[in-house]
Design a protein around this motif. Structure first.
Motif, PDB file in Angstrom:
ATOM      1  N   GLY A 144      -4.634  33.562  91.294  1.00 55.47           N
ATOM      2  CA  GLY A 144      -5.608  34.631  91.185  1.00 55.47           C
ATOM      3  C   GLY A 144      -6.992  34.116  90.852  1.00 55.47           C
ATOM      4  N   VAL A 145      -7.949  34.943  91.164  1.00 58.28           N
ATOM      5  CA  VAL A 145      -9.348  34.555  90.983  1.00 58.28           C
ATOM      6  C   VAL A 145      -9.712  34.511  89.507  1.00 58.28           C
ATOM      7  CG1 VAL A 145     -11.726  35.230  91.476  1.00 58.28           C
ATOM      8  CG2 VAL A 145      -9.974  35.507  93.224  1.00 58.28           C
ATOM      9  N   HIS A 146      -9.155  35.412  88.694  1.00 53.67           N
ATOM     10  CA  HIS A 146      -9.560  35.469  87.291  1.00 53.67           C
ATOM     11  C   HIS A 146      -9.179  34.193  86.549  1.00 53.67           C
ATOM     12  CE1 HIS A 146      -5.399  36.823  87.189  1.00 53.67           C
ATOM     13  NE2 HIS A 146      -5.373  36.506  85.905  1.00 53.67           N
ATOM     14  N   ARG A 147      -8.054  33.573  86.899  1.00 59.50           N
ATOM     15  CA  ARG A 147      -7.690  32.313  86.241  1.00 59.50           C
ATOM     16  C   ARG A 147      -8.607  31.180  86.697  1.00 59.50           C
ATOM     17  NH1 ARG A 147      -1.618  30.192  86.371  1.00 59.50           N
ATOM     18  NH2 ARG A 147      -1.274  32.399  85.980  1.00 59.50           N
ATOM     19  N   GLN A 148      -9.003  31.193  87.956  1.00 60.03           N
ATOM     20  CA  GLN A 148      -9.941  30.183  88.440  1.00 60.03           C
ATOM     21  C   GLN A 148     -11.286  30.326  87.736  1.00 60.03           C
ATOM     22  OE1 GLN A 148     -10.049  30.746  92.639  1.00 60.03           O
ATOM     23  NE2 GLN A 148      -8.025  29.847  92.980  1.00 60.03           N
ATOM     24  N   ILE A 149     -11.722  31.553  87.555  1.00 60.97           N
ATOM     25  CA  ILE A 149     -12.984  31.779  86.846  1.00 60.97           C
ATOM     26  C   ILE A 149     -12.862  31.334  85.393  1.00 60.97           C
ATOM     27  CG2 ILE A 149     -14.553  33.573  86.005  1.00 60.97           C
ATOM     28  CD1 ILE A 149     -13.979  35.086  88.632  1.00 60.97           C
ATOM     29  N   LEU A 150     -11.723  31.609  84.758  1.00 61.79           N
ATOM     30  CA  LEU A 150     -11.500  31.187  83.379  1.00 61.79           C
ATOM     31  C   LEU A 150     -11.563  29.675  83.252  1.00 61.79           C
ATOM     32  CD1 LEU A 150     -10.591  31.722  80.422  1.00 61.79           C
ATOM     33  CD2 LEU A 150      -8.256  31.476  81.267  1.00 61.79           C
ATOM     34  N   PHE A 151     -10.826  28.956  84.097  1.00 61.61           N
ATOM     35  CA  PHE A 151     -10.811  27.502  83.999  1.00 61.61           C
ATOM     36  C   PHE A 151     -12.161  26.900  84.356  1.00 61.61           C
ATOM     37  CE2 PHE A 151      -6.006  27.658  84.743  1.00 61.61           C
ATOM     38  CZ  PHE A 151      -5.770  27.683  83.382  1.00 61.61           C
ATOM     39  N   THR A 152     -12.875  27.499  85.296  1.00 61.43           N
ATOM     40  CA  THR A 152     -14.215  27.026  85.626  1.00 61.43           C
ATOM     41  C   THR A 152     -15.155  27.202  84.439  1.00 61.43           C
ATOM     42  OG1 THR A 152     -13.878  27.606  87.943  1.00 61.43           O
ATOM     43  CG2 THR A 152     -16.140  27.297  87.220  1.00 61.43           C
ATOM     44  N   THR A 153     -15.075  28.341  83.776  1.00 61.70           N
ATOM     45  CA  THR A 153     -15.923  28.606  82.615  1.00 61.70           C
ATOM     46  C   THR A 153     -15.593  27.655  81.470  1.00 61.70           C
ATOM     47  OG1 THR A 153     -15.992  30.932  83.259  1.00 61.70           O
ATOM     48  CG2 THR A 153     -16.688  30.403  81.033  1.00 61.70           C
ATOM     49  N   VAL A 154     -14.307  27.463  81.218  1.00 62.27           N
ATOM     50  CA  VAL A 154     -13.912  26.545  80.140  1.00 62.27           C
ATOM     51  C   VAL A 154     -14.359  25.119  80.469  1.00 62.27           C
ATOM     52  CG1 VAL A 154     -11.914  25.496  79.006  1.00 62.27           C
ATOM     53  CG2 VAL A 154     -12.006  27.961  79.340  1.00 62.27           C
ATOM     54  N   GLY A 155     -14.188  24.688  81.709  1.00 62.23           N
ATOM     55  CA  GLY A 155     -14.618  23.351  82.115  1.00 62.23           C
ATOM     56  C   GLY A 155     -16.111  23.168  81.985  1.00 62.23           C
ATOM     57  N   TRP A 156     -16.879  24.172  82.376  1.00 61.93           N
ATOM     58  CA  TRP A 156     -18.337  24.088  82.250  1.00 61.93           C
ATOM     59  C   TRP A 156     -18.731  23.998  80.779  1.00 61.93           C
ATOM     60  CZ3 TRP A 156     -22.005  26.957  79.768  1.00 61.93           C
ATOM     61  CH2 TRP A 156     -23.326  26.653  80.070  1.00 61.93           C
ATOM     62  N   PHE A 157     -18.112  24.813  79.936  1.00 64.05           N
ATOM     63  CA  PHE A 157     -18.446  24.842  78.512  1.00 64.05           C
ATOM     64  C   PHE A 157     -18.138  23.496  77.851  1.00 64.05           C
ATOM     65  CE2 PHE A 157     -17.407  25.826  74.076  1.00 64.05           C
ATOM     66  CZ  PHE A 157     -18.565  26.492  73.693  1.00 64.05           C
ATOM     67  N   VAL A 158     -16.952  22.957  78.123  1.00 61.24           N
ATOM     68  CA  VAL A 158     -16.577  21.669  77.533  1.00 61.24           C
ATOM     69  C   VAL A 158     -17.480  20.555  78.065  1.00 61.24           C
ATOM     70  CG1 VAL A 158     -14.731  19.947  77.425  1.00 61.24           C
ATOM     71  CG2 VAL A 158     -14.205  22.358  77.068  1.00 61.24           C
ATOM     72  N   GLY A 159     -17.734  20.541  79.368  1.00 59.23           N
ATOM     73  CA  GLY A 159     -18.609  19.524  79.949  1.00 59.23           C
ATOM     74  C   GLY A 159     -20.019  19.582  79.408  1.00 59.23           C
ATOM     75  N   TYR A 160     -20.531  20.787  79.225  1.00 58.09           N
ATOM     76  CA  TYR A 160     -21.886  20.952  78.682  1.00 58.09           C
ATOM     77  C   TYR A 160     -21.981  20.335  77.290  1.00 58.09           C
ATOM     78  CZ  TYR A 160     -25.907  23.310  76.593  1.00 58.09           C
ATOM     79  OH  TYR A 160     -27.073  23.575  75.937  1.00 58.09           O
ATOM     80  N   HIS A 161     -21.003  20.592  76.457  1.00 59.70           N
ATOM     81  CA  HIS A 161     -21.064  20.078  75.100  1.00 59.70           C
ATOM     82  C   HIS A 161     -20.779  18.580  75.038  1.00 59.70           C
ATOM     83  CE1 HIS A 161     -21.984  23.698  72.891  1.00 59.70           C
ATOM     84  NE2 HIS A 161     -21.192  24.352  73.709  1.00 59.70           N
ATOM     85  N   LEU A 162     -19.950  18.064  75.930  1.00 58.38           N
ATOM     86  CA  LEU A 162     -19.740  16.616  75.970  1.00 58.38           C
ATOM     87  C   LEU A 162     -21.013  15.887  76.392  1.00 58.38           C
ATOM     88  CD1 LEU A 162     -16.173  16.324  77.525  1.00 58.38           C
ATOM     89  CD2 LEU A 162     -16.858  15.793  75.181  1.00 58.38           C
TER      90      LEU A 162
END
Length: 81
Positions: free
Chosen positions: A18-36
């Motif tokens: 589903g799209v909502h899980r892809q959006i969730l993982f994309t958001t989490v990945g962006w957030f973690v990458g930004y802070h790293l």
């Protein structure tokens, strides 16, 4: 038990996440990458400040060398025929 195994607790199968899980993982990945990246830039800036301060306090260890001309750097050219 079968529904838990099939849905894995998320309510979706593994074949159609589903799209909502892809959006969730994309958001989490962006957030973690930004802070790293932000942390890495902080560490590098801190190291740069420490090194520049050391160079400023010890100028005798970091003397500026004379600039050489390009002719002094290159060897003489002898064509081979």
């Amino acid at each position: 038990f079968y529904s838990w195994f099939y849905n894995n607790g998320f309510g979706l199968s593994h074949r159609n996440p589903g799209v909502h899980r892809q959006i969730l993982f994309t958001t989490v990945g962006w957030f973690v990458g930004y802070h790293l990246i932000k942390h890495a830039e902080y560490v590098h800036a801190k190291r740069d400040r420490e090194l520049f301060e050391y160079v400023r306090q010890h100028p005798e260890d970091f003397k500026i060398k004379e600039k050489k001309r390009i002719g002094e750097l290159l060897e003489d050219f002898y064509p081979i025929r």
